[in-house]
Structure formats: structure tokens, C-alpha cells
Design an enzyme around this catalytic site. Structure first.
Site, mmCIF file in Angstrom:
data_model
loop_
_atom_site.group_PDB
_atom_site.id
_atom_site.type_symbol
_atom_site.label_atom_id
_atom_site.label_comp_id
_atom_site.label_asym_id
_atom_site.label_seq_id
_atom_site.Cartn_x
_atom_site.Cartn_y
_atom_site.Cartn_z
ATOM 1 N N ASP A 168 0.839 -1.195 0.000
ATOM 2 C CA ASP A 168 0.000 0.000 0.000
ATOM 3 C C ASP A 168 0.877 1.249 0.000
ATOM 4 O O ASP A 168 2.034 1.206 0.425
ATOM 5 C CB ASP A 168 -0.887 0.045 1.250
ATOM 6 C CG ASP A 168 -1.856 -1.126 1.294
ATOM 7 O OD1 ASP A 168 -2.161 -1.692 0.228
ATOM 8 O OD2 ASP A 168 -2.286 -1.469 2.413
HETATM 9 N N1 URA Z 1 -1.263 -5.967 3.801
HETATM 10 C C1 URA Z 1 -1.741 -4.718 3.867
HETATM 11 O O1 URA Z 1 -2.749 -4.467 4.497
HETATM 12 N N2 URA Z 1 -1.063 -3.755 3.213
HETATM 13 C C2 URA Z 1 0.089 -3.973 2.540
HETATM 14 O O2 URA Z 1 0.673 -3.046 1.985
HETATM 15 C C3 URA Z 1 0.575 -5.285 2.498
HETATM 16 C C4 URA Z 1 -0.118 -6.275 3.132
#
Ligand code: URA
Length: 248
Positions: A102
Site C-alpha cells: 500500500d
Molecule cells: N497488507 C496490507 O494491508 N497492506 C500492505 O501493503 C501489504 C499487506
């Protein structure tokens, strides 16, 4: 295998797709000594000899970088609104990120031109381990470990696969990865290590949400056999040994 001349030159780092098209049209490129003016001309990169302005161009082999992704960058090759992780690696033209973190997640991200390796690392059938360090809004309860080991309902068609949760005491060595602002005042159990074997959208955040916690900081520490070096600063990338990844 035959590929287009403009793709070959862009992949070799000669220029962007539009830059190499213009070099080709300006009669700067030869294949086996013959001048070629059509960017779509096909060639065999293993047997044909390509030269730009008289200098021969060699096919770039597989390259992979291990990047310490900072927050604020998106895992995409292009984005209109935000900076992309591709801005953090050298000669990124034919490279792409292996999966996604993310925008607000930090940590280990591979960037490569090796499609076969990326497929192997991401394939749901490979079950490659990914370990995340998360800081939660409130301490985790011991019972979460059993819940995650059994799989949790995060609103998808199927529950998550068994995952391993380790609840960290305030002297856990993994806390060395936390930025200072999260380390100070951290309560026992507020930091956790979660190892998952799948890559669903926002998976870690949704797993904790399902048990009544919010993730306020998230960092990926490992991906298969690769571990984020503690000394690698945010935004830095190092070439990654292909042999390590082969053993994933
Ligand atoms: N899980 C999440 O919630 N975000 C990420 O970036 C990776 C795994």
C-alpha cells in the site's frame, strides 16, 4: 524469440520507447549492419546484432533490486497523482514491482525485469512467506494467534489461509525496524509480526480489523528467503542476488 526493435532498445536502456523510435526513424540504428527505419521491425535478441550510431547494444539480462520502500510511493510503473517506486531504482525503464505494498506501507519490495521470478514469487500456489511488522492502535490479545492460525473471515469468499502471529514484547529485536516515533511510548503487545502466505488486497490491515484492531504502521520485513537489511535506508535499493530468489 522475436521482439520489436523499439522494445529491444528500450529494454536495453538506450532510451524511452518514444526516444528510441525517434533514433530509429533518424536512421541511427542498424541490425546486422543494415540500417532499419521501422520501430516495429522484429529481431532475434540472441542472434541479431544491433547497433546505435555505430555502437553495438547488448541485451540486458535479468536485474532485480531489493528496495526499502518508503511511505508515500505507489507500487506502479506510472501514476498521475503520486510518486512511484520506479523513481527509486536506477535504469527503471523495463522494470516493474513484484506485487504491491500500500502507499502508506514501508519495507521490502522487489523491482525486476524477470517475469518468471515475479510469477513464482506471487503465484498463490507458491505460498511464499511474507512477514510484516505492524503497530496496532491497541495491544493484541493472545487469542489472536489461534484465530489467525485457523484463518479469519475478512469479507472475501474464503477465510484467510493459516497465518502465524507473534506478539512482540517491548524489547523484541524486530522493533529496531520501527521509526523512532513508533518506538517511543510503545505498549507491550502493540507491535506484532504477522507471516502470511497469500497477497490479498490490504490483507494485513483487514485481518487485524476483523479482530477489532487497526494497523497504524506497517512494514514488510521479509519476502520468501529475502530479509530487509536493517542498514538499508528508506528509499535505498540494492541489486539483489538472483540465487537467493531462486531458492524461494
Ligand atoms: N497488507 C496490507 O494491508 N497492506 C500492505 O501493503 C501489504 C499487506
Amino acid at each position: 524469440m522475436q521482439i520489436r526493435l523499439d522494445k529491444f532498445l528500450a529494454d536495453a536502456g538506450v532510451g524511452t520507447r518514444s526516444e528510441v523510435k525517434s533514433i530509429i526513424r533518424r536512421k541511427g540504428v542498424t541490425i546486422n549492419g543494415e540500417c532499419v527505419v521501422k520501430p516495429e521491425t522484429k529481431l532475434n535478441p540472441d542472434t541479431d546484432e544491433v547497433a546505435v550510431n555505430g555502437s553495438s547494444v547488448v541485451k540486458r539480462g535479468n536485474v532485480t533490486y531489493l528496495l526499502h520502500k518508503p511511505a508515500g510511493y505507489v507500487c506502479a510503473t506510472e501514476d498521475k497523482r503520486f510518486p512511484t517506486v520506479m523513481e527509486l531504482v536506477p535504469q527503471a525503464r523495463d522494470l516493474f514491482p513484484v506485487g504491491r505494498l500500500d502507499k502508506d506501507t514501508e519495507g521490502l519490495l522487489l523491482i525486476t525485469n524477470d517475469g518468471e521470478m515475479a510469477h513464482r514469487m506471487l503465484s498463490p500456489r507458491s505460498h511464499v512467506d511474507k512477514t510484516y511488522l505492524a503497530v496496532l492502535d491497541r495491544p493484541a490479545e493472545d487469542a489472536f494467534a489461534a484465530l489467525f492460525a485457523g484463518g479469519v473471515d475478512i469479507g472475501d469468499d474464503t477465510p484467510t489461509l493459516p497465518a502465524k502471529l507473534e506478539i512482540c514484547e517491548t524489547d523484541h529485536p524486530a522493533l529496531a525496524y520501527l521509526p523512532e516515533e513508533y518506538r517511543t511510548g510503545l505498549r507491550a503487545g502493540q507491535a506484532v509480526l504477522l507471516t502470511i502466505h497469500e497477497g490479498r488486497y490490504h490483507q494485513v490491515k483487514r485481518m487485524f480489523h476483523a479482530v477489532g484492531r487497526e494497523v497504524i504502521y506497517l512494514k514488510r520485513l521479509s519476502f520468501g528467503p529475502l530479509v530487509l537489511p536493517l542498514s538499508l535506508k528508506k528509499g535505498e535499493a540494492v541489486p539483489c542476488d538472483a540465487e537467493n530468489i531462486k531458492n524461494a
